[in-house]
Design a protein around this motif. Structure first.
Motif, mmCIF file in Angstrom:
data_model
loop_
_atom_site.group_PDB
_atom_site.id
_atom_site.type_symbol
_atom_site.label_atom_id
_atom_site.label_comp_id
_atom_site.label_asym_id
_atom_site.label_seq_id
_atom_site.Cartn_x
_atom_site.Cartn_y
_atom_site.Cartn_z
ATOM 1 N N UNK B 207 0.832 -1.197 0.000
ATOM 2 C CA UNK B 207 0.000 0.000 0.000
ATOM 3 C C UNK B 207 0.872 1.254 0.000
ATOM 4 N N UNK B 208 1.880 1.261 0.876
ATOM 5 C CA UNK B 208 2.731 2.460 0.938
ATOM 6 C C UNK B 208 3.490 2.656 -0.356
ATOM 7 N N UNK B 218 5.852 9.138 0.410
ATOM 8 C CA UNK B 218 5.241 8.201 1.352
ATOM 9 C C UNK B 218 4.072 8.894 2.069
ATOM 10 N N UNK B 219 2.955 8.214 2.099
ATOM 11 C CA UNK B 219 1.791 8.799 2.776
ATOM 12 C C UNK B 219 0.830 7.687 3.163
ATOM 13 N N UNK B 544 -2.398 16.558 6.639
ATOM 14 C CA UNK B 544 -2.471 16.076 5.255
ATOM 15 C C UNK B 544 -1.132 16.320 4.585
ATOM 16 N N UNK B 545 -0.802 15.487 3.618
ATOM 17 C CA UNK B 545 0.456 15.701 2.890
ATOM 18 C C UNK B 545 0.138 16.463 1.608
ATOM 19 N N UNK B 546 1.077 17.215 1.178
ATOM 20 C CA UNK B 546 0.897 17.911 -0.105
ATOM 21 C C UNK B 546 1.794 17.234 -1.131
ATOM 22 N N UNK B 547 1.362 17.204 -2.355
ATOM 23 C CA UNK B 547 2.207 16.585 -3.392
ATOM 24 C C UNK B 547 1.994 17.318 -4.703
ATOM 25 N N UNK B 548 2.902 17.116 -5.597
ATOM 26 C CA UNK B 548 2.931 17.892 -6.830
ATOM 27 C C UNK B 548 2.137 17.175 -7.915
#
Lengths: 470, 978, 182
Positions: B207-208, B218-219, B544-548
């Motif tokens: 899953x990761x 990684x989230x 929350x994670x931010x991603x591009x």
């Protein structure tokens, strides 16, 4: 084995198979013929007693094991909460019905052929009911509290729940045992006097004398005795019908498909008498040989009993048909499943078809007159019917329980070793008691036979029991 | 004297008491501890694992060290009155907040903690059953060195290191953990040269890594099913397995309820599932596609392909994946299916989500996230947050690297904390053989199991109910573990053991916990009591994670596995034993599998068609051969199973000292390799000619066209809202006797949201002291569960509809069981309960014969006679222990009803709706079970009984059951209607 | 007291009946016969009255039924009424079977006891047993006895031959005068 018809065709004026008493012995001769064997048992007797005694010990062991360990040693489960225990109970109690039927109902109907076999049948009844009574006790989870089914005043201040058929059962069966015993003993008193008066040794005279209650055969005594006997017969008649009706209600008052049926009472009663007569035959045919009772147990008796088997057999067959028809006609999916699917094609189908074969086909033999009087045929048929009636109770109880309303809870039943040894054990114990009965009790009613002999002698002025009583 | 004052006194005295007790002193155990137990003739003792008796344990109160804080407001201690505490159970590294009911110092029941995000007040089978593991008499007692008994001090001397010494050559192998305290401890050890390895058989590594492929970092994905109209589960049992499954089920159910008038515009959700073998999630899906595990990647790709095709403006990253998607070769039926799913997803943009199971390779996870991105799920029903810990989702490679180090002789001391690697490690790693070369091998474990064979030091591990500690949930929420009871067998927590390496000697778990948190947060001591009280530390969820968006899917190289039509072997976590950790838990061993209803073991599951092709029948024992490995396993044919594929569940076939587990089922790990941890190909099933016997609680799965578990589609309900009405009306009767109390208890069970997860069954068993009968008992048809879950299959054996129906005493107003009891041992109470008077019962079993629901259970033997002392401690003192030869059954948890009545009487407050909750109701993750009084027309149960879906099972019998069911409503896609 | 009388032994019921007629003609009233099976013709001659047993039995039956039903009703509806299957406390139909069975039971017991009482059983000794050969009364001999008071007995002793002759001419195998305590 040769048919009785030929074996006794000694050119007498009336055809043999209508006679209930062969030859014309004097009262004394007849008496001694019937009583003397009490002093000289056969050679086989000790062996048989030992055999059945051992079986009875086995029964005792199985009972103790069940009581100490728990009912779990049987094969029962949920959904099959009742199984062999109740099957055996109903089977035995059913067998116990022929005795009273023969003694009481045939007595009221003035059937002459009843006389030489009635005490035999009564003995069988008593011992069968004893076996039957064992099972309702044993099948309890906590047998030591059985008396809670009886309304006795206790500090708990709680009572039996009389809407259940089980307390009915307790009363019915215990009443049946009591009344059968009284009836049996009342009829036995004059014959005990006979034994008292003919016994060779003093001690026997004393012992039997005590049991004879000082019977002197005085005319007044005979009169009251006859009335009392007649009344007991009159009471036993509705009793014998009610007992198995109540036993049938153990099932009929429930709502389990295959149990919840209004035809049960008559159906059960017929089945009971059916199996009862079968058992009488099973016992009397060998006894007749061993004790040479050809004179008093004649082709007439066999013929009449065979006819009884036909009648009751047909009632049973008819009941099967009605049950199945009603199940279909009602449109009830659960009833339909039990009668149209589960029993004929389910996991116990083999037992179902065995039941039909034994109970419905066997009696059809007796359309043939020769078979009605042929000991071999009768004996085999009687055994088959005993088996058939046992399987009937199995089908009735186990198939209905193992597959009822919710398919999720369906589960089959397999008897455990203990289940089987209990059944075999009761068979042994029954035989054991019966052997003792044959050994110590005048099992052919001597006085009644002599009375009957005289009655037959002067046919021109018949004296019926009832008419004389009034 | 104020409440606070009283508390302090109580705690001080308890501390003194606790201080007086030295858990390590041999004197603590009474004489006779080392003698074997008396095993009765009915080997119930063996069955429940009687080993060493902890003499007198049942009687003595073992109050835990340190101040523990009761949950919410509690009356002062009061013999016989239970108190409740909050704590946390950790499974697979993730914490679930629980409430513990405690009687005189004995934990007797576990419930979910409503304030904890992973529980929301619900609990699952493992949470419920973990109570029994606490008292398991097979647990390791005391420290062992080699074969001889030793003490913790001796062990401490062997492990302890000076605080400044380097820890080179010391390797720690433990299960994944998100405990901040332990995490910190491990980090400090790592700084000093120790090497930490993490291994778990049910790893979430895929899953990761899949998510990493998709978003480039990684989230942790969070699924918020309450916001999803469409849920697609790709080989994912998200409603009954994995972290947050309780939350998933609850939120899923919230979108599953149908209003009484059956309006279709309420946005009832729709669930699609693709999976090899039926799972709880698949069994409640509106559409289920059976597919081999290795084929699901094609289905996922097809769904993504169709989705992108349907989009008016595909996202930029679509170009990267579209070419490779073309090469997806899904089965023809899957194409139609994928199209329908895509339509639904696109039709509900921002309100649909795809969830992928841990058993799927990373690429499928990546595809799932791409679909989520394409339909605007991210930020909507799907959120990506910081992982609760870097020690989650460990890859098998981590274990491999440890063994590589071992082979290179770099490992001087190996400390294995928890887990059972000798048993669970991939077969081709040969863990047990290779670690043998390590000089010092130490193992902290709850049981003497397969791994303890290779360890020189054995240290009993503390059960979480004996431990101080902390944990984090999937969303990062922090909660604390507080002990309910002094360690029964001198167990130690992971931190207590590992802290020895810090050179300060043995330190108590509470002190370690406080030390960590005081350092981590200032003013912690003010937060701590409140946090213990509530069970959660406020505001502790992860960000929350931010991603591009542009780098999206850049690291994804989508290649499909070569098409392999040979027989496939798929591994599943086991419904009873999970990964083997619960293999010695009697409640779980006897808990029927939600789908197969199999107890006491596992099986090689096959589809009907595959079985026919291989000429195999259920209960045939086959030799399962794959890549040189082989295992004898019994075959079980399961409807709805994918063809050309056999599934085996992990966790059985144990060879340790756990008496119950030993010899139960078969060990699927024997076939598991690094290369194929979840699915292996080229499997041969070679018949051995031997036969097995399965203890299955439900032998017949067809409903026989009987109106038992009713169902309809939402459209059918809208067309005819009164379709169930005639099974809910009062049947005419001549009998006018009615109970007259002010409360009239009743229950409703909503089949629409019941997932069959079986948490209620274990909860009932724990609450009501329901005995365990063992495999023989189940085979004989004598399982004792008061509450069972009937499972019916409908339709074809390939694609059956599955119906779950919890079935317990229906408390009929016209109870058939009552009037046939000769002694009045089962009668009706004035508040409408069908009561069973145990000590009046003589055991005729007529009541059971006449019960159309067959919910009565009989004590064929004395099931409690040989119960070990420790297991007696788990008994609920509020519930009678039934004697031999009496009938028993569901009582609607009458002990809880009476307790509430007494409380309302003493405090003079009337009983409100919801004050009484039965054990099953309280545990149920979806709240499918509702209990209350129908005397109050406004109660929930009253209104539910008026629902258009309400009906009585076997209504035509006129039993007037107090338990009513709400028919199941399916929401099929119009595109997939045949 | 002393029982006195004369007793004669016969081989057939018919002779017995004749003998009874002789004794009545002779004027002896208190007669009884002892036979291996009932000889119904003598009963009217020696004045056996209709048995009262049936009335007793009827009473017993009614008593039993009433008693049983009362117990059931009192237990279920008065002493401890509790809801059972939603049925009425006084579930009359369910109470019938036990009432019926109990009626039979009590009636039967009454009948049995009544026979023992009216047939004067439980007396293990009787003076007539002293008569030589009387043991065949239960096998194949038919005895008739006339019980008389002391005076008549003396008359009989005085003129034994007369009556004896009559009885023997009726076929008596043996005629005995007896007197013994009872």
């Amino acid at each position: 084995m040769t048919a009785l018809v030929s074996s006794h065709a000694s050119g007498e004026e009336t055809p043999v198979e209508t006679r209930v008493l062969l030859g014309n012995p004097t009262d004394g001769a007849l008496t001694h013929e019937l009583v003397d064997r009490l002093w000289s048992p056969g050679r086989a007797f000790p062996a048989l007693l030992a055999l059945t005694g051992t079986g009875s010990v086995g029964l005792f062991v199985a009972v103790v094991y069940t009581m100490t360990t728990g009912i779990g040693v049987w094969g029962n489960n949920i959904p099959v909460g009742w199984a062999l225990g109740i099957v055996n109970f109903v089977w035995w109690i059913g067998i116990g019905h022929a005795g009273t039927f023969i003694s009481a109902i045939l007595y009221l109907l003035e059937q002459k052929w009843r006389t030489s076999i009635n005490r035999f049948a009564e003995g069988m009844t008593l011992f069968a009911v004893v076996q039957a009574g064992l099972f309702p006790l044993l099948h309890l989870g906590r047998p030591w509290f059985f008396y809670w089914l009886v309304p006795y005043p206790s500090t708990m201040g709680v009572w039996p729940q009389f809407r259940s058929a089980l307390p009915w059962d307790v009363v019915a069966v215990s009443t049946y045992l009591t009344v059968s015993l009284l009836f049996f003993y009342l009829g036995l008193i004059p014959d005990l006097a006979v034994v008292r008066d003919t016994a060779p040794e003093r001690w026997r005279q004393r012992v039997y004398g005590v049991f004879a209650l000082g019977w002197r055969g005085s005319a007044r005594a005979w009169h009251h005795h006859r009335i009392g006997y007649l009344l007991l017969a009159g009471l036993a008649t509705p009793l014998v019908l009610s007992v198995h009706s109540i036993v049938s209600m153990d099932f009929a008052i429930s709502q389990l498909p295959g149990w919840h049926s209004t035809i049960f009472p008559p159906f059960f009663v017929a089945g009971a008498i059916y199996s009862g007569f079968a058992m009488v035959l099973t016992l009397i045919i060998p006894s007749r040989r061993i004790f040479h009772l050809e004179r008093v147990v004649t082709a007439k008796h066999f013929d009449s009993m065979a006819k009884m088997l036909m009648v009751t057999g047909w009632i049973v067959t008819y009941s099967y048909a009605v049950e199945i028809f009603i199940a279909w006609y009602s449109g009830d999916p659960y009833e339909r499943y039990v009668h149209l699917v589960n029993r004929p094609t389910g996991p116990y189908a083999f037992i179902f078809w065995t039941m039909l074969a034994c109970n419905c086909l066997t009696p059809q033999l007796f359309w043939v007159k020769r078979f009605r009087t042929n000991e071999a045929v009768l004996f085999v048929a009687a055994i088959l019917i005993n088996v058939g009636m046992w399987t009937e109770r199995f089908i009735l109880i186990v198939t209905s329980e193992s597959r009822d309303f919710l398919p999720s809870s369906w589960h089959l039943y397999r008897p455990s070793l203990i289940d089987l040894s209990l059944f075999v054990g009761t068979l042994s114990f029954f035989s054991f008691l019966f052997l003792l009965f044959l050994r110590f009790v005048p099992f052919i009613p001597v006085s009644e036979l002599k009375d009957l002999k005289r009655e037959i002698a002067n046919e021109n002025e018949p004296i019926g029991a009832t008419e004389a009583a009034l | 004297m104020s409440e606070e004052q009283r508390r302090r006194d109580r705690w001080r005295s308890l501390e003194e008491l606790a201080g007086a007790v030295d858990p390590d002193a041999a004197m603590e155990f009474a004489p006779g501890v080392d003698e074997p137990p008396v095993v009765g003739r009915r080997d119930l003792g063996k069955l429940l694992g009687a080993s060493l008796m902890l003499a007198g344990a049942a009687a003595c109160t073992r109050a835990p060290k340190g101040r523990i804080v009761a949950y919410g407001r509690q009356p002062e201690q009061n013999p016989g009155v239970a108190r409740t505490y909050a704590t946390t159970m950790t499974l697979g590294g993730y914490g679930t907040g629980l409430l513990v009911e405690e009687h005189e110092g004995r934990p007797t029941k576990l419930e979910g903690n409503e304030e904890h995000p992973a529980s929301l007040g619900a609990s699952g089978v493992f949470e419920q059953a973990s109570l029994l593991s606490l008292y398991d008499p097979n647990r390791l007692r005391g420290v062992q060195h080699g074969t001889s008994a030793s003490s913790f001090q001796a062990f401490a001397r062997a492990l302890a290191r000076p605080s400044d010494a380097s820890l080179e050559g010391i390797h720690v192998l433990l299960e994944p953990t998100a405990s901040p305290e332990l995490d910190g401890l491990l980090a400090s050890l790592e700084r000093r040269g120790a090497v930490v390895h993490v291994y778990e058989p049910l790893s979430r590594a895929n899953a990761f890594r899949g998510l990493e492929m998709a978003i480039g970092r990684r989230a942790e994905p969070l699924y918020e099913l309450e916001n999803a109209d469409i849920v697609v589960a790709l080989d994912s049992d998200l409603l009954a397995g994995g972290p947050f499954h309780l939350r998933h089920a609850r939120k899923f159910a919230e979108r599953r309820r149908v209003p009484s008038d059956g309006r279709s515009d309420v946005g009832m959700n729709r669930l699609y599932a693709v999976e090899p073998a039926l799972t709880v999630t698949g069994s409640v899906a509106d559409h289920r596609l059976r597919s081999r595990r290795s084929d699901i990647i094609h289905v996922a790709a097809a769904v993504l392909r169709e989705t992108l095709a349907l989009l008016s403006s595909p996202p930029a990253w679509a170009l990267r994946v579209l070419p490779s998607l073309a090469s997806a070769r899904e089965a023809p039926d899957a194409t139609r299916w994928a199209l329908a799913v895509a339509r639904d997803l696109v039709g509900h943009r921002g309100r649909a989500l795809v969830a992928v199971g841990d058993a799927q390779p990373p690429r499928v996870h990546a595809l799932g996230h791409l679909i989520n991105a394409a339909v605007g799920a991210i930020g909507g029903p799907v959120r990506y947050v910081e992982p609760a810990s870097r020690r989650l989702g460990a890859h098998t490679g981590d274990l491999a690297s440890l063994l590589a180090e071992v082979d290179r002789g770099k490992v001087d001391t190996l400390v294995i904390v928890g887990g059972n690697p000798s048993y669970t490690a991939p077969a081709d790693l040969e863990f047990a053989r290779r670690v043998g070369t390590v000089r010092e091998r130490m193992y902290v474990t709850e049981y003497a199991n397969e791994t303890s064979r290779i360890a020189r030091w054995l240290v009993p591990a503390a059960h979480y109910l004996e431990s101080w500690g902390d944990a984090r949930a999937k969303d990062g929420t922090i909660s604390f573990v507080q002990p309910m009871i002094e360690p029964l067998y001198g167990g130690k927590t992971s931190s207590e053991v590992l802290s020895l390496l810090q050179g300060e000697g043995a330190t108590g778990g509470r002190e370690l916990l406080l030390r960590h948190w005081r350092a981590a947060r200032d003013g912690f001591d003010d937060l701590f009591p409140e946090a213990l009280k509530r069970g959660v530390l406020g505001e502790s969820a992860s960000d929350e994670v931010s991603f591009d968006e542009h780098k999206f899917a850049s690291s994804l190289d989508l290649v499909f596995p070569s098409d392999d039509r040979r027989l496939e072997l798929a591994f599943q976590p086991d419904a009873h034993a999970r990964d083997g950790a619960f293999a010695n838990n009697a409640w779980l061993l006897e808990l029927p599998d939600p789908i197969t209803k199999l107890t006491w073991g596992n099986a090689a599951c096959l589809s009907t068609m595959t079985a026919r092709r291989l000429a195999l029948r259920t209960e045939d024992i086959v030799d399962v051969r794959v890549g040189g490995l082989s295992l004898k396993a019994p075959v079980l044919i399961v409807p709805g199973h994918a063809d050309d594929c056999v599934t085996l569940s992990l966790g059985f076939g144990r060879e340790g000292d756990e008496e119950l587990a030993r010899g139960v089922g078969v060990n699927a790990y024997a076939l598991r390799t690094q290369a194929a941890p979840w699915a292996a190909h080229g499997v041969d099933l070679v018949p051995t000619g031997e036969r097995a016997s399965f203890a299955i609680t439900q032998e017949h799965s067809a409903m026989e066209d009987r109106p038992i578990a009713l169902a309809a589609t939402i459209d059918e309900l809208v067309r005819d809202p009164r379709r169930f009405a005639d099974r809910n009306r009062v049947t005419p009767t001549l009998y006018q006797v009615k109970p007259g109390a002010t409360q009239q208890w009743a229950m409703t069970i909503d089949l629409n949201i019941c997932t069959g997860c079986s948490a209620c069954v274990v909860a009932c068993q724990a609450e009501n002291n329901v005995p365990v009968v063992g495999k023989e008992g189940v085979l004989k048809g004598r399982a004792m569960h008061w509450l069972r879950i009937d499972r019916y299959f409908e339709g074809s054996a390939d694609a059956p509809a599955v119906h779950h129906q919890p079935m317990a005493c229906q408390h009929c107003e016209k109870a058939p069981c009552e009037y046939v009891c000769p002694v009045g041992a089962t009668v009706h109470s004035d508040d409408g309960l069908n009561e069973m008077v145990y000590n009046r019962c003589v055991g005729t079993r007529f009541c059971s014969n006449n019960c159309p629901y067959k919910v009565r259970r009989f004590n064929w033997f004395d099931y409690n006679r040989d119960k070990p002392e420790t297991l007696r401690m788990a008994m609920n003192p509020d519930v009678t222990v039934r004697a031999r030869g009496v009938m028993e059954k569901c009582t609607y948890c009458v002990q809880r009803i009476r307790e509430t009545e007494i409380r309302s009487h003493t405090h003079g407050v009337p009983i409100r709706d919801g004050d009484v909750r039965t054990a099953c109701e309280q545990a149920c993750p979806t709240r499918a079970i509702t209990f209350g009084s129908i005397a109050d027309p406004t109660s929930r149960v009253s209104s539910l009984r008026r629902d258009s879906r309400a009906y009585a099972v076997l209504h035509e019998l006129g039993t007037e059951p107090r338990t009513r069911y709400l028919a199941r409503i399916r929401n099929p896609s119009p595109d997939l209607l045949p | 007291m002393i029982t006195r009388g004369i007793i004669a032994e016969y081989g057939t019921p018919e002779e017995l009946v004749a003998a009874v007629r002789e004794l009545r003609a002779y004027g002896l009233g208190d007669l009884d016969t002892f036979t291996p099976y009932p000889v119904r013709e003598v009963e009217p001659l020696i004045g056996v009255r209709r048995s009262p047993i049936p009335r007793w039995v009827l009473a017993g039956g009614l008593l039993g039924a009433a008693l049983a039903y009362l117990i059931e009703w009192w237990c279920a509806a008065v002493s401890y009424p509790v809801i059972v299957g939603g049925r009425p406390y006084h579930s009359a139909p369910a109470f019938v079977p036990i009432a019926f069975e109990t009626a039979i039971l009590v009636a039967s017991l009454t009948a049995f006891v009544a026979v023992i009482v009216y047939a004067r059983l439980l007396r293990l000794y009787d003076p007539v047993f002293e008569t030589p050969g009387f043991e065949r009364a239960s096998v194949d001999r038919f005895w008739v006895a006339a019980f008389v008071d002391a005076t008549v007995f003396r008359e009989l002793e005085a003129d034994a031959a007369g009556l004896r002759g009559k009885l023997e001419s009726a076929g008596a195998m043996r005629v005995v005068l007896f007197a013994g305590p009872s």
